[in-house]
Design a protein around this motif. Structure first.
Motif, PDB file in Angstrom:
ATOM      1  N   PHE A   1       0.839  -1.197   0.000  1.00 13.98           N
ATOM      2  CA  PHE A   1       0.000   0.000   0.000  1.00 13.98           C
ATOM      3  C   PHE A   1       0.872   1.246   0.000  1.00 13.98           C
ATOM      4  O   PHE A   1       0.545   2.250  -0.632  1.00 13.98           O
ATOM      5  CB  PHE A   1      -0.930   0.007   1.213  1.00 13.98           C
ATOM      6  CG  PHE A   1      -2.012   1.044   1.129  1.00 13.98           C
ATOM      7  CD1 PHE A   1      -3.275   0.715   0.663  1.00 13.98           C
ATOM      8  CD2 PHE A   1      -1.776   2.360   1.500  1.00 13.98           C
ATOM      9  CE1 PHE A   1      -4.274   1.676   0.569  1.00 13.98           C
ATOM     10  CE2 PHE A   1      -2.758   3.332   1.420  1.00 13.98           C
ATOM     11  CZ  PHE A   1      -4.015   2.980   0.942  1.00 13.98           C
ATOM     12  N   GLY A   2       2.002   1.167   0.723  1.00 18.35           N
ATOM     13  CA  GLY A   2       2.937   2.295   0.724  1.00 18.35           C
ATOM     14  C   GLY A   2       3.483   2.582  -0.662  1.00 18.35           C
ATOM     15  O   GLY A   2       3.579   3.737  -1.086  1.00 18.35           O
ATOM     16  N   PHE A   3       3.834   1.522  -1.406  1.00 16.85           N
ATOM     17  CA  PHE A   3       4.317   1.692  -2.777  1.00 16.85           C
ATOM     18  C   PHE A   3       3.237   2.311  -3.661  1.00 16.85           C
ATOM     19  O   PHE A   3       3.520   3.193  -4.486  1.00 16.85           O
ATOM     20  CB  PHE A   3       4.736   0.341  -3.363  1.00 16.85           C
ATOM     21  CG  PHE A   3       6.139  -0.070  -3.006  1.00 16.85           C
ATOM     22  CD1 PHE A   3       7.215   0.761  -3.281  1.00 16.85           C
ATOM     23  CD2 PHE A   3       6.385  -1.290  -2.395  1.00 16.85           C
ATOM     24  CE1 PHE A   3       8.507   0.386  -2.959  1.00 16.85           C
ATOM     25  CE2 PHE A   3       7.669  -1.677  -2.062  1.00 16.85           C
ATOM     26  CZ  PHE A   3       8.733  -0.835  -2.348  1.00 16.85           C
ATOM     27  N   VAL A   4       2.001   1.846  -3.497  1.00 18.24           N
ATOM     28  CA  VAL A   4       0.887   2.399  -4.276  1.00 18.24           C
ATOM     29  C   VAL A   4       0.712   3.884  -3.970  1.00 18.24           C
ATOM     30  O   VAL A   4       0.500   4.704  -4.874  1.00 18.24           O
ATOM     31  CB  VAL A   4      -0.414   1.625  -3.973  1.00 18.24           C
ATOM     32  CG1 VAL A   4      -1.612   2.317  -4.619  1.00 18.24           C
ATOM     33  CG2 VAL A   4      -0.314   0.185  -4.478  1.00 18.24           C
ATOM     34  N   ALA A   5       0.829   4.247  -2.687  1.00 20.61           N
ATOM     35  CA  ALA A   5       0.699   5.652  -2.297  1.00 20.61           C
ATOM     36  C   ALA A   5       1.826   6.499  -2.882  1.00 20.61           C
ATOM     37  O   ALA A   5       1.607   7.644  -3.292  1.00 20.61           O
ATOM     38  CB  ALA A   5       0.676   5.773  -0.774  1.00 20.61           C
ATOM     39  N   VAL A   6       3.046   5.935  -2.940  1.00 20.02           N
ATOM     40  CA  VAL A   6       4.162   6.643  -3.572  1.00 20.02           C
ATOM     41  C   VAL A   6       3.849   6.897  -5.042  1.00 20.02           C
ATOM     42  O   VAL A   6       4.085   7.991  -5.579  1.00 20.02           O
ATOM     43  CB  VAL A   6       5.478   5.844  -3.434  1.00 20.02           C
ATOM     44  CG1 VAL A   6       6.570   6.464  -4.315  1.00 20.02           C
ATOM     45  CG2 VAL A   6       5.952   5.824  -1.989  1.00 20.02           C
ATOM     46  N   PHE A   7       3.296   5.882  -5.717  1.00 21.79           N
ATOM     47  CA  PHE A   7       2.910   6.027  -7.125  1.00 21.79           C
ATOM     48  C   PHE A   7       1.883   7.137  -7.288  1.00 21.79           C
ATOM     49  O   PHE A   7       1.987   7.974  -8.189  1.00 21.79           O
ATOM     50  CB  PHE A   7       2.355   4.705  -7.644  1.00 21.79           C
ATOM     51  CG  PHE A   7       1.761   4.794  -9.027  1.00 21.79           C
ATOM     52  CD1 PHE A   7       2.586   4.870 -10.153  1.00 21.79           C
ATOM     53  CD2 PHE A   7       0.392   4.827  -9.210  1.00 21.79           C
ATOM     54  CE1 PHE A   7       2.041   4.967 -11.428  1.00 21.79           C
ATOM     55  CE2 PHE A   7      -0.157   4.929 -10.482  1.00 21.79           C
ATOM     56  CZ  PHE A   7       0.670   4.999 -11.593  1.00 21.79           C
ATOM     57  N   PHE A   8       0.882   7.153  -6.392  1.00 18.22           N
ATOM     58  CA  PHE A   8      -0.134   8.210  -6.435  1.00 18.22           C
ATOM     59  C   PHE A   8       0.502   9.578  -6.247  1.00 18.22           C
ATOM     60  O   PHE A   8       0.085  10.561  -6.871  1.00 18.22           O
ATOM     61  CB  PHE A   8      -1.184   7.983  -5.348  1.00 18.22           C
ATOM     62  CG  PHE A   8      -2.130   6.849  -5.627  1.00 18.22           C
ATOM     63  CD1 PHE A   8      -2.361   6.414  -6.920  1.00 18.22           C
ATOM     64  CD2 PHE A   8      -2.786   6.207  -4.581  1.00 18.22           C
ATOM     65  CE1 PHE A   8      -3.227   5.364  -7.181  1.00 18.22           C
ATOM     66  CE2 PHE A   8      -3.651   5.162  -4.832  1.00 18.22           C
ATOM     67  CZ  PHE A   8      -3.876   4.740  -6.127  1.00 18.22           C
ATOM     68  N   ASN A   9       1.520   9.663  -5.388  1.00 15.69           N
ATOM     69  CA  ASN A   9       2.173  10.936  -5.116  1.00 15.69           C
ATOM     70  C   ASN A   9       2.868  11.486  -6.353  1.00 15.69           C
ATOM     71  O   ASN A   9       2.923  12.700  -6.563  1.00 15.69           O
ATOM     72  CB  ASN A   9       3.183  10.760  -3.973  1.00 15.69           C
ATOM     73  CG  ASN A   9       3.655  12.090  -3.415  1.00 15.69           C
ATOM     74  OD1 ASN A   9       3.087  13.138  -3.706  1.00 15.69           O
ATOM     75  ND2 ASN A   9       4.703  12.068  -2.616  1.00 15.69           N
ATOM     76  N   TYR A  10       3.401  10.609  -7.180  1.00 11.69           N
ATOM     77  CA  TYR A  10       4.075  11.052  -8.405  1.00 11.69           C
ATOM     78  C   TYR A  10       3.092  11.226  -9.565  1.00 11.69           C
ATOM     79  O   TYR A  10       3.270  12.110 -10.405  1.00 11.69           O
ATOM     80  CB  TYR A  10       5.166  10.051  -8.791  1.00 11.69           C
ATOM     81  CG  TYR A  10       6.390  10.146  -7.915  1.00 11.69           C
ATOM     82  CD1 TYR A  10       7.262  11.232  -7.999  1.00 11.69           C
ATOM     83  CD2 TYR A  10       6.669   9.175  -6.964  1.00 11.69           C
ATOM     84  CE1 TYR A  10       8.368  11.338  -7.179  1.00 11.69           C
ATOM     85  CE2 TYR A  10       7.778   9.267  -6.133  1.00 11.69           C
ATOM     86  CZ  TYR A  10       8.630  10.351  -6.255  1.00 11.69           C
ATOM     87  OH  TYR A  10       9.723  10.457  -5.432  1.00 11.69           O
TER      88      TYR A  10
END
Length: 477
Positions: free
Chosen positions: A363-372
């Motif tokens: 989920f953290g990786f997905v959130a990082v993707f959303f941030n970019y």
């Protein structure tokens, strides 16, 4: 929803490992006393202290000291309440497990998942913040790659064993503690004009009252300052989750609870006091470079900006490391109680909940993707909808302690080795303080969005919990 809190199965007490060195819940006591001590000390020092204090000073002037003191007092009371429950029954789910028992199944489910959500969003925030600093040093590696690298490295650290997490956090927190202690000592000497080589004309106690007085923007700015600094205190409660994997949980919790006053007093109030006495609160240097960099520059510390970047990066990595650990242990606890996938409750031969760690980091990786990909829409929603969760957690701790005191006294009064002061009056006073901050946030544009969206997400999670309760789903394993 259970109408009788005591009807819920008591949580396991992981305070005494079995003969194989394994706690009853499957975790291993791999954290040493020095790990817990540094986690407790460094847990209250987040990157927000270094990065966000400048805006608070600009808002409240020297009066920001009162803002930090008010929030610090609130955290001291909350930690005292949590310490009372955790010393009596150390648990990997900490306040979520206590809420489950004292307030009902719905409460433990709701606050557990909200807390997990808060920390996995923090993973993305901290990974991105670290990547910005690292890209500045090595621009050949793109920012997204740095974010990926730090996430992978710290995920691997957490997967190896809990002792490797503790060792990394020991050094990360140690660097923060040494850095801020050195800052306070050097800055204090400069304020009183006894630091060799420092002859700053702007330094002195007069900065507390000159330039418009102690409250240049009025008394109301103190409350605005509270809104700006309150979230930099989140993380104090991590030690109560980590205590369940230590050799002596009760001793660790008791020690951390008793030391929270001086930790907040020294690291927060002490360092901010140094900043506002070294420089006038309205100094352009604070606005342009940040409070700590400007303070270091004023006393002639060479390369202050890069020095602070190293310290901030350490704080970011520490927060990311602890965030992953905290999210995974909360997921593990929810799995043990049947409130999350059963896989989350399994541990490997080293006592590490691999599925809970991997589920959290995905989920953290997905959130990082959303941030970019969608920083101003999807990620902003995630950020705002988790923004007030810290205050929700503190409120739940207060209400839980009101009920748990009676349960502990009835079932095992000898375990009440840490007591909340002036119970129940200070508990109710703390509830009033936290509620006031939440209501006051509604008068602030940024705060209003955080409270409303966080309440919306909380309402959805609570609704799911109540429906599960009503349908009898997810019964205890």
């Amino acid at each position: 929803m259970s109408a009788h809190p005591t009807a819920t199965r008591p949580t396991a007490d992981p305070g005494t490992p079995d003969s194989g060195g394994q706690n009853p819940d499957g975790l291993k006591p791999g954290l040493k006393n020095r790990h817990l001590s540094m986690i407790a000390i460094g847990g209250v020092i987040g990157a927000g202290l270094f990065v966000g204090s400048a805006s608070g000073i600009a808002t409240a002037g020297p009066g920001i000291l009162l803002s930090y003191a008010l929030v610090g007092l609130m955290v001291v009371f909350v930690m005292r309440m949590l310490g009372e429950m955790a010393a009596a029954n150390p648990a990997s789910g900490s306040f979520s497990e206590y809420a489950d028992r004292a307030l009902g199944r719905w409460a433990g489910f709701s606050i557990g998942w909200l807390y997990w959500f808060f920390w996995v969003v923090v993973l993305a925030v901290e990974a991105t913040a670290g990547a910005v600093i690292l890209e500045g040093w090595v621009p050949a590696v793109p920012q997204w790659a740095w974010a990926l690298i730090v996430m992978v490295v710290l995920t691997a650290t957490n997967l190896v064993s809990v002792s490797s997490y503790g060792e990394f956090e020991f050094w990360f927190a140690g660097i923060k503690v040494v850095a801020i202690a050195a800052f306070i000592v050097l800055g204090g000497l400069a304020v009183f004009g006894v630091l060799p080589g420092s002859e700053s004309e702007s330094a002195g106690l007069a900065n507390l009252t000159s330039h418009g007085g102690f409250l240049p923007n009025g008394a109301g700015a103190i409350l605005t300052g509270v809104l700006m600094v309150v979230f930099s205190f989140m993380g104090s409660e991590i030690v109560t989750l980590a205590a369940g994997e230590s050799e002596n949980p009760r001793r660790a919790v008791t020690k951390a609870t008793n030391s929270v006053i001086w930790r907040i007093g020294v690291f927060y109030l002490g360092s901010i006091f140094v900043v506002v006495t070294l420089l006038p609160w309205d100094s352009k240097a604070i606005a342009e470079h940040g409070s700590y960099v400007a303070a270091l520059d004023s006393i002639g510390i060479p390369h202050a900006g890069q020095v602070m970047n190293v310290i901030v990066l350490t704080a970011v990595l520490s927060c990311l490391n602890s965030g992953l650990y905290t999210a995974s242990r909360m997921a593990f606890s929810l799995g043990k109680r049947g409130d999350a996938p059963k896989a989350f409750a399994r541990t490997n031969a080293k006592g590490v909940p691999q599925a809970a760690i991997l589920g959290s980091v995905v989920f953290g990786f997905v959130a990082v993707f959303f941030n970019y990909q969608w920083p101003d829409t999807v990620f902003e929603f995630l950020l705002n909808s988790s923004g007030a969760v810290a205050l929700f957690v503190w409120l739940v701790i207060c209400f839980t302690q009101l009920r748990m005191r009676g349960i502990i006294l009835r079932e095992a009064p000898e375990k009440l080795i840490v007591r909340m002061w002036l119970f129940p009056y200070l508990t109710w006073a703390t509830i009033a303080m936290i509620s006031f901050v939440l209501v006051y946030m509604l008068t602030d544009d940024a705060g209003r969005q955080q409270v409303v969206l966080s309440l919306l997400v909380a309402a959805v999670v609570v609704a799911i919990a109540l429906v599960r309760d009503r349908m009898g789903a997810g019964r205890r394993p």
